[in-house]
Design an enzyme around this catalytic site. Sequence first.
Site, PDB file in Angstrom:
ATOM      1  N   MET A   1      30.601 -67.570 -20.723  1.00  0.00           N
ATOM      2  CA  MET A   1      30.570 -66.448 -19.775  1.00  0.00           C
ATOM      3  C   MET A   1      31.979 -65.884 -19.564  1.00  0.00           C
ATOM      4  O   MET A   1      32.440 -65.097 -20.326  1.00  0.00           O
ATOM      5  CB  MET A   1      29.961 -66.904 -18.456  1.00  0.00           C
ATOM      6  CG  MET A   1      28.462 -67.091 -18.579  1.00  0.00           C
ATOM      7  SD  MET A   1      27.594 -66.668 -17.062  1.00  0.00           S
ATOM      8  CE  MET A   1      27.972 -68.050 -16.028  1.00  0.00           C
ATOM      9  N   CYS A   2      32.673 -66.299 -18.571  1.00  0.00           N
ATOM     10  CA  CYS A   2      33.957 -65.760 -18.101  1.00  0.00           C
ATOM     11  C   CYS A   2      33.716 -64.609 -17.129  1.00  0.00           C
ATOM     12  O   CYS A   2      32.730 -63.893 -17.244  1.00  0.00           O
ATOM     13  CB  CYS A   2      34.887 -65.249 -19.196  1.00  0.00           C
ATOM     14  SG  CYS A   2      35.447 -66.528 -20.333  1.00  0.00           S
ATOM     15  N   GLY A   3      34.604 -64.483 -16.182  1.00  0.00           N
ATOM     16  CA  GLY A   3      34.515 -63.385 -15.216  1.00  0.00           C
ATOM     17  C   GLY A   3      35.806 -62.607 -15.217  1.00  0.00           C
ATOM     18  O   GLY A   3      36.898 -63.174 -15.304  1.00  0.00           O
ATOM     19  N   ARG A  32      31.191 -67.771 -12.897  1.00  0.00           N
ATOM     20  CA  ARG A  32      31.145 -67.294 -14.279  1.00  0.00           C
ATOM     21  C   ARG A  32      32.142 -68.056 -15.162  1.00  0.00           C
ATOM     22  O   ARG A  32      32.118 -67.900 -16.393  1.00  0.00           O
ATOM     23  CB  ARG A  32      31.480 -65.797 -14.360  1.00  0.00           C
ATOM     24  CG  ARG A  32      30.445 -64.900 -13.712  1.00  0.00           C
ATOM     25  CD  ARG A  32      30.687 -63.455 -14.064  1.00  0.00           C
ATOM     26  NE  ARG A  32      30.581 -63.254 -15.494  1.00  0.00           N
ATOM     27  CZ  ARG A  32      29.436 -62.998 -16.142  1.00  0.00           C
ATOM     28  NH1 ARG A  32      28.326 -62.873 -15.464  1.00  0.00           N
ATOM     29  NH2 ARG A  32      29.431 -62.860 -17.445  1.00  0.00           N
ATOM     30  N   THR A 146      38.592 -65.444 -14.786  1.00  0.00           N
ATOM     31  CA  THR A 146      38.232 -66.842 -14.596  1.00  0.00           C
ATOM     32  C   THR A 146      37.470 -67.282 -15.836  1.00  0.00           C
ATOM     33  O   THR A 146      36.579 -66.584 -16.315  1.00  0.00           O
ATOM     34  CB  THR A 146      37.472 -67.078 -13.280  1.00  0.00           C
ATOM     35  OG1 THR A 146      37.213 -68.465 -13.165  1.00  0.00           O
ATOM     36  CG2 THR A 146      36.182 -66.287 -13.182  1.00  0.00           C
TER      37      THR A 146
END
Lengths: 306, 225
Positions: A1-3, A32, A146
């Site tokens: 994911m990653c945000g 995330r 993030t």
Amino acid sequence: MCGIVGLFLKDPALEPHLGAMLTAMLVTMTDRGPDSAGIAIYGDPIAGMAKLVVQSDDPATGFAGLADHLTTTLGARVAMDVKSTHAVLHLPEALLPQARLALPPQVRVMSHGQTLEIYKEVGLPLDVASRFDIAQMSGSHGIGHTRMATESAVTTMGAHPFNTGPDQCLVHNGSLSNHNALRRKLTRAGVHIETRNDSEVAAAYLTWRMDQGATLGEALESGLDDLDGFYTFVVGTRDGFGVLRDPIACKPAVMAETDQYVAFGSEYRALADLPGIDTARTWEPEPATVYFWTRDNTPTATPKAA
Amino acid sequence: MHTIDLSVTPLREMNATLQALTADSNTRVWEIANPKGAHAIACGLDAGISVTVMGHTGYYCAGMNKQAAITVKGSAGPGVAENMMSGTVVIEGDASQYAGATGHGGLLVIKGNASSRCGISMKGIDIVVHGDAGHMSAFMAQSGNLVICGDAGEALGDSLYEARLFVRGSVKSLGADCIEKEMRPEHIEILTDLLARAGCDAKAQEFRRYGSVRQLYHFNIDNAY
């Protein structure tokens, strides 16, 4: 994911709150990507001066005598602000390349430029932002990330944002499939790439294109041809802020614009507490379309045929 | 009307309250305040109730809906009304990617634009998009109707089975195995009914119909790599 979050302020009245606003946005994206986090802040320039942000896992010894060492080596006064595992070195801009060469091996460069400061570490966004007191920082624009690691180790150097050129940074949600070949190509062209991370290759690619004379917008556009994989990129320059999604566009992105700011979030949740959000223009950036704002120009959105 | 304020009530408690309602329940009209892009709002409902969400929603709003009439007074994040079985979901703003994915029944109305992969693998749901729809809409769509009042993006109806696609505007490109088909009286009738139920004043006669040419149904050595 990653945000990902990003905020580009149009209203100078909000500048003292940039750090606090970005921190709050990034904290909402914690689920995330809980393994590491980072924030890039573009602050006020001081004429002729540059900032070199360095990191040490053992700041007590890593930063001991560092300012004096650089002052002696460069023959010019270097001031140092230590913040947890990071230190901001203030030095004459012309001496930046020499300063990088003079750094001892126990410190690693996080960012360099006139206005850019990058702070990043392993840990949750709230913890990372707290240890560097990001909420107290002012600035004109900034980007946060993030991370949920997929392509390389969970380390400080693998965390985003990535800085490869002066005042340039990039964050990435997705994964690139041709990063090894592109890293070899860029390395042969003399571009320094620090990690095995795919996103750093994208950052280095954009810097390389801009070194050849491309604008950030043009560099992003050529990225559509040269970068293979899934990506939502948010990039920052000294006076600009850009967004690009790959043609498949499966990585999420939401934007909002008011008279006061342009904001980016991986999800609307990240934008939900911004001032005036209820009446903001909110939209999902189109695939394969370069969005770019600068301080001096009107916003642009350049679609490119896939 | 009952209001659940998500700035006070936890998301799971809100969903549990709505999921516990039955045909006999007394309170049938609900409003969800302060959604702020939260995920999975009003998911898995199974009663003929009315739910209005007062703002933008995150992932998977109104997923797996049965019977309920859900309205979002804003835009919806990815996967809105995915796997819907019956009922009605109305999005007053835009919908992000894969709206109505794998839906078996019911009606999904998007009053703004739909992003990519709208109606992917739909299995009987009816979807009416008042605006445009993004690339690969109705990818592997099996049955049901996808109505796009604006323009369709690239690769519309790629690997389509038996869903009907109606587009009023332009189609950037058709996906593999998708072709334009004749608009017969029965299609005008189906479309007229759908447009009326979706609160759309477009005329059925303004649309073109697209469907499967059925060449991918059987193994063809020319398609092998």
